[in-house]
Design a protein around this motif. Structure first.
Motif, PDB file in Angstrom:
ATOM      1  N   GLN A   1       0.828  -1.199   0.000  1.00 22.80           N
ATOM      2  CA  GLN A   1       0.000   0.000   0.000  1.00 22.80           C
ATOM      3  C   GLN A   1       0.866   1.255   0.000  1.00 22.80           C
ATOM      4  O   GLN A   1       0.589   2.222  -0.720  1.00 22.80           O
ATOM      5  CB  GLN A   1      -0.928   0.012   1.211  1.00 22.80           C
ATOM      6  N   LYS A   2       1.919   1.245   0.796  1.00 21.23           N
ATOM      7  CA  LYS A   2       2.831   2.389   0.836  1.00 21.23           C
ATOM      8  C   LYS A   2       3.495   2.587  -0.521  1.00 21.23           C
ATOM      9  O   LYS A   2       3.626   3.717  -1.007  1.00 21.23           O
ATOM     10  CB  LYS A   2       3.905   2.193   1.904  1.00 21.23           C
TER      11      LYS A   2
ATOM     12  N   LEU B   1       4.206   5.487  -5.610  1.00 24.39           N
ATOM     13  CA  LEU B   1       4.265   5.523  -7.072  1.00 24.39           C
ATOM     14  C   LEU B   1       3.242   6.494  -7.653  1.00 24.39           C
ATOM     15  O   LEU B   1       3.539   7.242  -8.590  1.00 24.39           O
ATOM     16  CB  LEU B   1       4.047   4.122  -7.645  1.00 24.39           C
ATOM     17  N   LYS B   2       2.032   6.494  -7.102  1.00 22.14           N
ATOM     18  CA  LYS B   2       1.005   7.403  -7.581  1.00 22.14           C
ATOM     19  C   LYS B   2       1.420   8.852  -7.348  1.00 22.14           C
ATOM     20  O   LYS B   2       1.323   9.686  -8.254  1.00 22.14           O
ATOM     21  CB  LYS B   2      -0.330   7.114  -6.888  1.00 22.14           C
TER      22      LYS B   2
ATOM     23  N   LEU C   1       5.640  14.112 -11.248  1.00 24.52           N
ATOM     24  CA  LEU C   1       6.400  14.119 -12.494  1.00 24.52           C
ATOM     25  C   LEU C   1       5.568  14.691 -13.642  1.00 24.52           C
ATOM     26  O   LEU C   1       6.059  15.500 -14.433  1.00 24.52           O
ATOM     27  CB  LEU C   1       6.857  12.695 -12.833  1.00 24.52           C
ATOM     28  N   THR C   2       4.299  14.313 -13.705  1.00 24.61           N
ATOM     29  CA  THR C   2       3.410  14.847 -14.738  1.00 24.61           C
ATOM     30  C   THR C   2       3.261  16.354 -14.592  1.00 24.61           C
ATOM     31  O   THR C   2       3.353  17.103 -15.567  1.00 24.61           O
ATOM     32  CB  THR C   2       2.023  14.175 -14.651  1.00 24.61           C
ATOM     33  N   SER C   3       3.067  16.806 -13.365  1.00 29.86           N
ATOM     34  CA  SER C   3       2.922  18.240 -13.107  1.00 29.86           C
ATOM     35  C   SER C   3       4.208  18.980 -13.472  1.00 29.86           C
ATOM     36  O   SER C   3       4.165  20.053 -14.087  1.00 29.86           O
ATOM     37  CB  SER C   3       2.585  18.460 -11.637  1.00 29.86           C
TER      38      SER C   3
END
Length: 147
Positions: free
Chosen positions: A115-116, A121-122, A128-130
């Motif tokens: 879960q961590k 990763l999310k 990174l996208t931003s």
């Protein structure tokens, strides 16, 4: 007078360095008070707390086989009962900020490793996208002429 670990004795500051102070103990032996053992709060400059020739009460922390003696001024002071109960109280600020409010660092409960990792990763992909979106718009996007 023999030097025993845990005993409190009077000593005289004989030298000061950037990492601590040397204290002459009864019997002529010398020990070191590390800068972290001078006061309860952070000590940036030991000269603000001690001077050569000062008489101080120290607690003997350890005596090494090679004769080095570790001393503490802050542990030699008698602690008021209020501070001891505060020190013994467990600190649990997980999921809260410094003021006691909630923060966005994640859930308070136990998370599994998977879960961590998924949350990490999310978050990384979002950041990174931003970052790419912001830097590409400032450079004129893909395929812009350099010149």
């Amino acid at each position: 007078m023999s030097i025993e670990v845990g005993s409190k004795v009077q000593g005289k500051v004989t030298g000061i360095t950037h990492f601590g102070a040397f204290v002459e103990l009864p019997g002529g032996s010398t020990g070191l008070v590390h800068i972290s053992e001078v006061a309860d709060n952070y000590v940036k400059d030991i000269n603000e707390h001690l001077k050569v020739g000062d008489e101080v009460e120290v607690k003997i922390l350890n005596v090494e086989k090679d004769g080095k003696i570790g001393l503490s001024i802050r542990k030699a002071k008698d602690q008021p009962p209020q501070q001891t109960t505060q020190q013994q109280r467990p600190r649990s600020n997980r999921g809260t900020d410094q003021r006691g409010g909630r923060n966005n660092s994640g859930p308070v409960g136990r998370e599994t490793f998977e879960q961590k990792m998924a949350r990490f990763l999310k978050d990384s992909e979002d950041r990174l996208t931003s970052l790419k979106r912001n830097t590409e718009s400032k450079r004129g996007g893909r395929g812009a002429k350099k010149g």
